[in-house]
Design an enzyme around this catalytic site. Structure first.
Site, PDB file in Angstrom:
ATOM      1  N   GLU A 142      43.270  24.451  43.923  1.00 15.84           N
ATOM      2  CA  GLU A 142      42.775  25.738  43.416  1.00 15.84           C
ATOM      3  C   GLU A 142      41.255  25.797  43.481  1.00 15.84           C
ATOM      4  O   GLU A 142      40.679  26.833  43.820  1.00 15.84           O
ATOM      5  CB  GLU A 142      43.273  25.982  41.990  1.00 15.84           C
ATOM      6  CG  GLU A 142      44.743  26.369  41.895  1.00 15.84           C
ATOM      7  CD  GLU A 142      45.697  25.197  42.083  1.00 15.84           C
ATOM      8  OE1 GLU A 142      45.244  24.029  42.014  1.00 15.84           O
ATOM      9  OE2 GLU A 142      46.901  25.432  42.302  1.00 15.84           O
ATOM     10  N   HIS A 212      54.039  28.792  33.375  1.00 19.04           N
ATOM     11  CA  HIS A 212      54.381  29.914  34.258  1.00 19.04           C
ATOM     12  C   HIS A 212      54.409  31.193  33.435  1.00 19.04           C
ATOM     13  O   HIS A 212      55.173  32.105  33.703  1.00 19.04           O
ATOM     14  CB  HIS A 212      55.735  29.679  34.931  1.00 19.04           C
ATOM     15  CG  HIS A 212      55.770  28.436  35.766  1.00 19.04           C
ATOM     16  ND1 HIS A 212      56.016  27.204  35.243  1.00 19.04           N
ATOM     17  CD2 HIS A 212      55.546  28.242  37.086  1.00 19.04           C
ATOM     18  CE1 HIS A 212      55.969  26.293  36.195  1.00 19.04           C
ATOM     19  NE2 HIS A 212      55.681  26.895  37.322  1.00 19.04           N
TER      20      HIS A 212
END
Lengths: 420, 447
Positions: A142, A212
């Site tokens: 990321e 999530h």
């Protein structure tokens, strides 16, 4: 509660480990066979039939604040000739990226697993249409993805980066906060990364557990130089994403993942934008302002219907005089810089404010808005500003029903505020 | 023997079987021995029956260091001099010498409290200037902070160097916003320095990708990304090399391995064979070079650039040098290393001395030229310094501009708040009063 299909769970959750390669192979087969994968977020009836969705062509073309792109067919500004197509939110996001790629040769789309279409289908077919040089996978990093996007944008290119889940944006926190946000300022305006947009799925999905489900917008709110945008529906997603891509500041675009499939609208097929830093009043009212963004807007709408007509089981908890209360529901849409004018005007009119978001209360967006509204509307306020938020806990899997602000908690907040 | 295509067409489920064959640990294969395995992670990996762990790029030794000039400035036997004419050689030496002249003055000026901070390049003049000289003038430079020599090679004005360090209105790098030595100039293709270490490394991968996509610049220009060996321990180093190696684009990663990250010696920084050993792990052409030998650096970076530009890919250069100066003006390096060690380095392996001796051997330099150069450089640096001392800081409004492209209501309100505070206290509260007069327009905010 919506449920993920087995392949979707695999794709979404297992993509974090080494199995992601096997998923890639499986998914390529899907693409080749042109099989539409099963629903991601399932279908929440609350969302699917919500009155805030524009499901006819006519209402879609009359979307407030819509700014049409300069396509040749409609130079006269005639709206009636435009087409719309039924799209869910992931299709609208895809449509926006396709428009951006078609209109801007420098635009590229990249991230983990975006080449085969993305784990949420947002980039389906884009690499086939625009080539692997423009729509490509990156290594699983990321900080690398955002750093790379900053480099591209600093050269004047349009960089549309994807972080697979907003829960995984934190490795890039340094690149976003210390680099992207400060790029223009620290270089005296010599360099900027205005061409950078970071798209990322966010908010709860029914069973996402700790990693999530998150809503990280509050963490970025204090990073001056960024813009933060959250759409509520397909029409909004396309227009706001195109605005974000064109905006000359780095933008974090948080897509509520439960809406990818469950929100469906007629979306104009031609290019259009919806302005940033502009809230939208979804239902006008005079007694109480409810302010939210993303998924909870649908929940708030349900809560409003409960207030007007409480289900029998809770009828005794909703005082009769409140049932005719006129609630003003506002979609904030842009978290930073937020539309203070619309919010303050509304609260000055209603005298009451409930802010709803999924992220925890402490250091959240609601704190910022509550304090500003208190500063600016002090004499008009008839009740304390109430915040209905996720608890200040991680999002625990089995407990999500009791974590996420639901219609009952919003209803209760409305009742408490109206009867203060 | 399976072809790669056949292997890829196999379903994933067949892999456990393949693994059994490859390791031969469980049962003897009925098929003839495979020359290569077919795991997608390393398709060309040969199958071996010999259990062998390895721990370096080269067995039993370290990666060699490329050198052209010896410690006395003579061409090492067998070495090939890079193509260099007298004018170019003299310009190299001029720029290498200008660095310590500026460094010495600005270091002392910081000691007198006239600027807040400074970082010298002492000992790394050959690495920085030699690499800069190997680049094209439009190659994009992303630095760490000890690369002012690249800007000097590109004729960045001394008024801008001073302006940046003094935060005055000639700070066209940052408008007085960043600490000293955080230079930047689009005109010189030098991306503005920022303090967080290694963040520029994945950014460089993006810059290189942009060059690859730009039809005007593809095959002509490259990017170069400088960082120290300490910064190479950051996650962004791995992210950046991973991104660049997979995605491509013309890029030179240039590591200044000067032995120290502030007080941390390399023995506390890594256990492998320096930074160069990591290049092949990312599939990158890699070279280690004597960073105190300007000709070796020049030659290595020219070749690195050729490979980067023609191959459209990233190349890694590790320049071995020694940080002669303190880390910064906030550091006293004798707290963690012996003064004598530093003095020895200055004498034994001085990049400026080596270059000067080379020039003298060529008949391109003598004592008179040396004295003339020293005098002229001191003079221009002193002139720039005196001018900077008397130049006001930029207008105070710069505190609020350039955060976003347009000023949002949030900052408009805060600017008004500061204006009101200054209206009430600006002329009577001494700390405000003495500070605001240093700014252009006496620190009055524009409407």
């Amino acid at each position: 509660m919506p449920s993920l299909s087995a392949p979707q769970i695999l794709r979404a959750l297992a993509s974090r480990n080494l199995a992601s390669r096997s998923i890639l192979l499986h998914s390529r087969r899907y693409t080749e066979a042109a099989i539409e994968p099963p629903p991601a977020g399932g279908h929440s009836p609350t969302i699917a039939h919500s009155p805030i969705l524009r499901t006819t062509r006519d209402s879609a073309l009359k979307t407030p604040g819509i700014v049409w792109g300069s396509d040749a067919d409609h130079e006269d500004g005639d709206k009636t000739g435009r087409d719309t197509r039924k799209m869910n939110m992931y299709q609208a996001v895809r449509d926006a990226m396709s428009t951006a790629l078609a209109n801007d040769e420098s635009a590229v789309v990249f991230g983990e697993d975006v080449a085969f279409g993305g784990v949420f289908r947002c980039s389906m077919g884009l690499s086939e249409e625009f080539g692997r040089e423009r729509v490509f996978n990156t290594p699983l990093t990321e900080q690398g993805i955002v750093g790379f996007g900053i480099g591209l944008a600093s050269m004047g290119h349009t960089a549309i980066a994807e972080i697979q889940f907003s829960d995984y944006i934190y490795p890039a926190f340094d690149q976003i906060v210390n680099e992207a946000a400060k790029f223009r300022y620290r270089s005296g305006g010599n360099f900027n990364v205005g061409g950078l947009t970071i798209r990322t799925p966010s908010m709860t999905v029914g069973h996402g557990g700790l990693y999530h489900s998150q809503s990280p917008e509050g963490f970025f709110m204090g990073a001056a130089g960024l813009k933060i945008v959250v759409p509520r529906s397909p029409i909004q997603a396309k227009g706001l994403l195109l605005s974000s891509i064109q905006d000359r500041n780095p933008v974090i675009f948080l897509e509520p993942k439960i809406l990818y499939r469950s929100s469906v609208e007629q979306v104009p097929t031609s290019s259009y934008t919806i302005p940033l830093s502009k809230a939208e009043i979804l239902t006008p009212g005079t007694d109480l302002t409810v302010l939210s963004y993303g998924t909870p807007l649908y929940t708030a709408r349900t809560a409003m219907s409960y207030l007007a007509e409480p289900p029998a089981s809770i009828e005794h908890l909703v005082p009769k005089p409140l049932r005719s209360a006129k609630i003003e529901l506002i979609d904030l849409r842009t978290i930073m810089p937020w539309d203070v004018k619309t919010v303050v005007e509304s609260v000055n009119k209603t005298g009451r404010l409930v802010v709803v978001h999924e992220a925890g209360k402490i250091g959240g967006v609601g704190s910022e808005i509550a304090s500003t509204v208190t500063e600016k509307c002090f004499l008009k306020l008839q009740a304390p500003v109430k915040r209905v938020t996720g608890w200040d806990t991680p999002v625990a899997l089995a407990y999500e029903k009791f974590y996420t602000p639901d219609a009952i908690r919003i209803l209760d907040a409305m009742v408490e505020t109206l009867t203060y | 023997m399976l072809s790669l295509r056949t292997i890829r067409a196999r379903s994933w489920r067949s892999i456990p079987l393949a693994r059994t064959i490859a390791t031969s640990e469980t049962s003897a294969p009925h098929s003839p021995p495979q020359r290569h395995g077919f795991l997608p992670g390393a398709p060309a990996s040969a199958i071996t029956t010999k259990l062998h762990f390895f721990n370096s790029v080269l067995e039993q030794s370290q990666i060699p260091t490329y050198r052209v000039l010896d410690g006395s400035g003579n061409i090492v036997e067998g070495a090939v001099e890079p193509e260099i004419d007298e004018a170019f050689a003299r310009r190299l030496y001029h720029t290498m010498n200008l660095l310590p002249v500026l460094d010495t003055l600005l270091y002392n000026v910081q000691r007198q409290g006239k600027i807040s901070f400074y970082m010298t390049t002492h000992g790394e003049e050959a690495s920085v200037v030699g690499s800069a000289a190997a680049l094209g003038s439009r190659d994009e430079v992303l630095g760490q902070y000890r690369e002012m020599g690249v800007l000097l090679w590109r004729d960045y004005p001394l008024s801008s160097v001073m302006g940046q360090c003094f935060s005055n209105e000639n700070d066209d790098s940052t408008k007085g916003r960043q600490m000293p030595v955080h230079f930047g100039s689009p005109e010189h293709h030098f991306h503005t320095i920022s303090s967080p270490l290694a963040t520029q490394i994945p950014q460089a991968a993006g810059v290189a990708y942009a060059l690859k996509r730009d039809t005007e610049r593809r095959g002509k220009d490259c990017a170069i990304c400088y960082f120290g060996e300490g910064a190479a321990s950051e996650g962004d180093f791995h992210a950046g090399l991973g991104m660049a190696s997979v995605l491509g684009g013309p890029l030179i990663f240039f590591c200044r391995n000067n032995g120290f990250a502030i007080s941390t010696p390399t023995t506390d920084q890594y256990a492998g064979d320096g930074i160069a050993a990591r290049g092949p792990a990312y599939g990158m052409d890699t070279v280690r070079v004597d960073g105190n030998d300007v000709l070796a650096v020049l030659g290595a970076v020219r070749e690195a650039r050729r490979r980067a530009v023609t191959g459209g890919k990233a190349v890694l250069v590790e320049a071995m040098t020694y940080r002669v100066g303190h880390h910064s003006t906030s550091d006293d390096s004798y707290a963690y290393r012996a003064r004598q060690e530093v003095e020895d380095w200055k004498k034994i392996d001085n990049p400026l001395h080596r270059m000067r001796r080379y020039l003298e051997t060529k008949g391109w330099w003598d004592a008179a030229a040396e004295e003339a150069l020293k005098d002229s450089q001191k003079k221009i640096v002193m002139e720039a310094f005196r001018a900077a001392e008397n130049t006001p800081k930029p207008v105070l409004d710069n505190i609020f501009t350039d955060v976003w492209d347009e000023m949002p209501w949030i900052l408009k309100e805060q600017k008004e708040e500061l204006r009101e505070i200054l209206r009430k206290y600006g002329d009577v509260w001494e700390p405000y009063k003495t500070e605001r007069v240093k700014f252009r327009g006496n620190g009055v905010l524009e409407p």
